[in-house]
Write an enzyme that holds these catalytic residues in place. Structure first.
Site, PDB file in Angstrom:
ATOM      1  N   TYR A   3       2.145  -5.971   8.692  1.00 38.31           N
ATOM      2  CA  TYR A   3       0.834  -6.492   8.930  1.00 38.31           C
ATOM      3  C   TYR A   3       0.174  -7.105   7.690  1.00 38.31           C
ATOM      4  O   TYR A   3       0.948  -6.987   6.744  1.00 38.31           O
ATOM      5  CB  TYR A   3      -0.190  -5.195   9.257  1.00 38.31           C
ATOM      6  N   LYS A  46       4.799  -5.418   3.594  1.00 38.83           N
ATOM      7  CA  LYS A  46       3.755  -4.966   4.011  1.00 38.83           C
ATOM      8  C   LYS A  46       3.784  -4.237   5.468  1.00 38.83           C
ATOM      9  O   LYS A  46       3.466  -4.768   6.591  1.00 38.83           O
ATOM     10  CB  LYS A  46       2.317  -6.078   3.852  1.00 38.83           C
ATOM     11  N   GLU A 103       0.880   1.100  -8.486  1.00 38.43           N
ATOM     12  CA  GLU A 103      -0.275   0.412  -7.855  1.00 38.43           C
ATOM     13  C   GLU A 103      -0.883   1.429  -7.281  1.00 38.43           C
ATOM     14  O   GLU A 103      -0.648   2.685  -7.534  1.00 38.43           O
ATOM     15  CB  GLU A 103       0.297  -0.465  -6.839  1.00 38.43           C
ATOM     16  N   LEU A 144       3.156  -3.717  -3.529  1.00 36.56           N
ATOM     17  CA  LEU A 144       2.865  -4.849  -2.621  1.00 36.56           C
ATOM     18  C   LEU A 144       2.350  -6.016  -3.603  1.00 36.56           C
ATOM     19  O   LEU A 144       1.432  -5.716  -4.127  1.00 36.56           O
ATOM     20  CB  LEU A 144       1.880  -4.326  -1.765  1.00 36.56           C
TER      21      LEU A 144
HETATM   22  N1  PDD Z   1      -4.217  -3.070   1.178  1.00 34.79           N
HETATM   23  N2  PDD Z   1      -1.163  -2.776  -2.654  1.00 34.79           N
HETATM   24  C1  PDD Z   1      -1.109  -1.871  -1.418  1.00 34.79           C
HETATM   25  C2  PDD Z   1      -0.282  -0.676  -1.195  1.00 34.79           C
HETATM   26  C3  PDD Z   1      -2.314  -2.136  -0.521  1.00 34.79           C
HETATM   27  O1  PDD Z   1      -2.013  -1.686   0.565  1.00 34.79           O
HETATM   28  C4  PDD Z   1      -2.830  -3.619  -0.780  1.00 34.79           C
HETATM   29  C5  PDD Z   1      -4.021  -3.984   0.186  1.00 34.79           C
HETATM   30  C6  PDD Z   1      -2.781  -4.077  -1.968  1.00 34.79           C
HETATM   31  C7  PDD Z   1      -3.565  -5.185  -2.204  1.00 34.79           C
HETATM   32  O2  PDD Z   1      -3.173  -6.466  -1.335  1.00 34.79           O
HETATM   33  P1  PDD Z   1      -3.955  -7.677  -1.241  1.00 34.79           P
HETATM   34  O3  PDD Z   1      -4.793  -8.015  -2.424  1.00 34.79           O
HETATM   35  O4  PDD Z   1      -3.256  -8.773  -0.515  1.00 34.79           O
HETATM   36  O5  PDD Z   1      -5.192  -7.015  -0.318  1.00 34.79           O
HETATM   37  C8  PDD Z   1      -1.590  -3.511  -2.883  1.00 34.79           C
HETATM   38  C9  PDD Z   1      -4.831  -3.597   2.671  1.00 34.79           C
HETATM   39  C10 PDD Z   1      -6.216  -4.033   2.072  1.00 34.79           C
HETATM   40  C11 PDD Z   1      -4.912  -2.458   3.643  1.00 34.79           C
HETATM   41  O6  PDD Z   1      -3.753  -1.843   3.706  1.00 34.79           O
HETATM   42  O7  PDD Z   1      -5.960  -2.129   4.290  1.00 34.79           O
END
Ligand code: PDD
Length: 277
Positions: free
Chosen positions: A30, A144, A176, A200
């Site tokens: 996703y 992801k 993270e 991620l």
């Molecule tokens: N999640 N690390 C993890 C485990 C995450 O789920 C996310 C973001 C990030 C940050 O990624 P980005 O900057 O591309 O949003 C890092 C999204 C927002 C979610 O699962 O809803």
């Protein structure tokens, strides 16, 4: 309106089969993509990461960049909201019976849009609480993937403890957050865990790095520990929906005496300006 397999339909009419491998195995990937003033933010970067996730789990991307852009823009325009968060998921598709091995199936594509209301600067400046926990996830956190059971359980712990985020560590290294990337500021240097299987690689993470450099901060993609955090000048989390959020209390101990470092202001302001370029 939502998008499901070639069609824009009402959300309450969107149905998938019980044989969908996304439902049976969490076999899908996703993206979450922010939209500001009806403009999709960093679409290129999100679609590039989507491609990487799809390649990693051997699903063929059903659309070209232009096709994705057309579908997502159309969905954005169905809504009257100018700030939105697009949720896009692709699963491997429907099989005839539940079996771990997979054949070539037709992927299921689902996209919905939700309101996006980033917190104001004055709210962010008040700082947020977090707790730390051991990172028990698998070694391909760079994908992801929709299978997010560990993350879901962390978020439940955060809710129970009344904190914003769970910050994860593997051994001595902070990886993270449960749904964010983590940064530590120390001696005018911003540290964050290097990209790879343990995190991620966030789109916002990349923007925090470039914004920090624009603010004359040195950036090191080097992991740091809980002990380092105790003596740091700032701890931030970043994500597409939470942007850049300062953490001022971790496991009940204040970070930088609860004060927001001036560098956060510069990086935050720089990031805000990128949104409307
Ligand atoms: N999640 N690390 C993890 C485990 C995450 O789920 C996310 C973001 C990030 C940050 O990624 P980005 O900057 O591309 O949003 C890092 C999204 C927002 C979610 O699962 O809803």
């Amino acid at each position: 309106m939502v998008f499901l397999n070639t069609q824009f339909i009402k959300k309450d009419q969107a149905c998938i089969s019980v044989m969908d491998r996304g439902f049976l195995f969490g076999d899908g990937v996703y993206e979450v993509i922010p939209v500001y003033q009806s403009k999709i933010f960093r679409l290129n970067a999100h679609l590039k990461r989507l491609q990487k996730s799809l390649d990693s789990i051997k699903i063929i991307n059903p659309y070209t960049f232009n096709e994705w852009s057309y579908i997502l823009t159309k969905l954005v325009n169905f809504s009257s909201l100018s700030n939105q968060s697009l949720y896009l998921q692709i699963t491997r598709g429907c099989d005839t019976q539940r079996q771990h091995n997979f054949a070539k199936l037709t992927p299921t594509i689902y996209i919905e849009s939700n309101p996006l209301t980033p917190k104001s600067k004055s709210i962010l400046e008040q700082g947020f609480n977090a707790i730390s926990r051991e990172d028990i996830r698998w070694g391909r956190c760079d994908i992801k993937a929709t299978s997010l059971l560990a993350n879901v359980l962390y978020v439940e712990q955060a809710r129970q403890q009344g904190v914003e985020e769970v910050i994860l560590f593997r051994g001595k290294k902070i990886t993270e957050g449960a749904s964010s990337n983590v940064f530590m500021l120390k001696d005018d240097t911003l540290f964050t865990h290097p990209a790879g299987g343990n995190i991620l690689s966030g789109i916002t993470r990349d923007l925090v790095i470039s914004s920090a450099k624009a603010c004359q901060l040195s950036v090191q993609e080097v992991a740091f520990s809980l002990a380092d955090i105790r003596r740091c000048e700032g701890l931030w989390i970043s994500s597409s929906t939470r942007e850049i959020m300062p953490i001022t209390l971790l496991d009940g101990a204040t970070i930088n005496q609860g004060k927001i470092n001036q560098h956060w202001h510069c990086v935050y302001d720089y990031y805000q300006q990128l949104k409307y370029d």
